[in-house]
Design an enzyme around this catalytic site. Structure first.
Site, PDB file in Angstrom:
ATOM      1  N   TYR A 171      -1.552  -1.112  10.101  1.00  0.00           N
ATOM      2  CA  TYR A 171      -1.698  -1.263   8.647  1.00  0.00           C
ATOM      3  C   TYR A 171      -0.459  -0.778   7.895  1.00  0.00           C
ATOM      4  O   TYR A 171       0.128  -1.517   7.097  1.00  0.00           O
ATOM      5  CB  TYR A 171      -2.936  -0.513   8.162  1.00  0.00           C
ATOM      6  CG  TYR A 171      -3.264  -0.789   6.718  1.00  0.00           C
ATOM      7  CD1 TYR A 171      -3.920  -1.953   6.341  1.00  0.00           C
ATOM      8  CD2 TYR A 171      -2.908   0.116   5.715  1.00  0.00           C
ATOM      9  CE1 TYR A 171      -4.211  -2.219   5.019  1.00  0.00           C
ATOM     10  CE2 TYR A 171      -3.194  -0.138   4.393  1.00  0.00           C
ATOM     11  CZ  TYR A 171      -3.851  -1.307   4.054  1.00  0.00           C
ATOM     12  OH  TYR A 171      -4.123  -1.576   2.731  1.00  0.00           O
ATOM     13  N   SER A 208       0.846  -1.194   0.000  1.00  0.00           N
ATOM     14  CA  SER A 208       0.000   0.000   0.000  1.00  0.00           C
ATOM     15  C   SER A 208       0.879   1.240   0.000  1.00  0.00           C
ATOM     16  O   SER A 208       2.024   1.214   0.471  1.00  0.00           O
ATOM     17  CB  SER A 208      -0.894   0.014   1.245  1.00  0.00           C
ATOM     18  OG  SER A 208      -1.586   1.250   1.360  1.00  0.00           O
TER      19      SER A 208
END
Length: 266
Positions: free
Chosen positions: A154, A140
């Site tokens: 995350y 990401s």
């Protein structure tokens, strides 16, 4: 000729389903894995009818420590050898670190770190032996910018996947096996709804969003040319450069302000 086979985790929707269709369109057989067996079967049937390749559905829950083993056993039971692996399964655990139970964080780490590493470790030797392989680890943009509050692990996990992909790419140079980390930004999928952020994220301007199909096409081209990190979209590329150039205190302040708009925090 025997067609190549790619294993795709989190294949039931979003980026995973887009990867399945894109590889099938290129003549690859696909092994689809996810928790939702009904969706896997529907996608399997669609792909076989539409593209004329063979598709397999292997239901497994990667939050279970035995999930990767179940996928590997399913491949072995079908007599399949993987030429490609797309580690796509993932989600966001919204909220401050102390707002969640440890069991939730442990399951998160299992799905986003342990499971993809386990699958790569198990499938890579066969690719090296056959001197061909493609591994895409879906990371990401969050792994390339400073961490912020909310979704606490995350960005950390995605940074791990980026570094893991870089190292694996270096180890496999000259072997015919290519490894890339895909770093998308905001992508149209079910991810944000599953993470409880659909309402707040909808306020983002349209230019910030990408379609899953465009992200996937770029990622496949990147792994074919053995690019270790691929950031999809010009806006995201610019943000990734800013993340590297800005001093950490400035970057942290910007990320903290942005996080308040989208993440559940005390």
């Amino acid at each position: 000729m025997t067609r190549k086979l790619v294993v795709i985790t989190g294949a039931s929707a979003g980026i995973g389903a887009a990867f399945a269709r894109a590889y099938a369109a290129r003549g690859w057989d696909v092994a689809l894995t996810a928790r939702r067996e009904d969706r896997l079967i529907a996608l399997r049937d669609e792909i076989m009818q539409r593209y004329g390749v063979t598709a397999h559905a292997i239901a497994a829950d990667l939050a279970d420590a035995n999930g990767p083993t179940a996928i590997l056993a399913g491949l072995d039971g079908l007599g399949l050898m993987a030429d490609g692996l797309v580690n796509n399964a993932g989600y966001g655990l919204n909220g401050n670190f102390t707002q969640t139970r440890w069991e939730e964080q442990a399951a998160f780490l299992q799905v986003l770190a342990h499971a993809p590493t386990h699958l790569a470790h198990a499938l890579l030797p066969g690719m090296l032996e056959r001197r061909f392989g493609r591994i895409i680890n879906v990371a990401s943009l969050a792994g390339l910018v400073p961490g912020g509050p909310g979704l606490t692990l995350y960005g950390a996990v995605k940074a791990y996947m980026i570094k893991f992909s870089q190292s694996l790419n270096q180890e496999c140079l000259g072997t015919g096996v290519h490894v890339s980390a895909l770093c998308p930004g905001y992508t149209r999928s079910e991810f944000h709804a599953a993470s409880g952020m659909e309402g707040s994220i909808s306020r983002l301007p349209g230019f910030m969003w990408q379609k899953a199909e465009a992200v996937v096409e770029g990622a496949i081209a990147a792994v074919d040319r053995n690019q270790s990190i691929f950031v999809s979209g010009n806006v995201n590329k610019g943000l990734a450069v800013l993340g590297r150039l800005l001093p950490d205190p400035v970057g942290e302040t910007l990320v903290r302000r942005q996080s308040r708009n989208f993440h559940k925090m005390d």
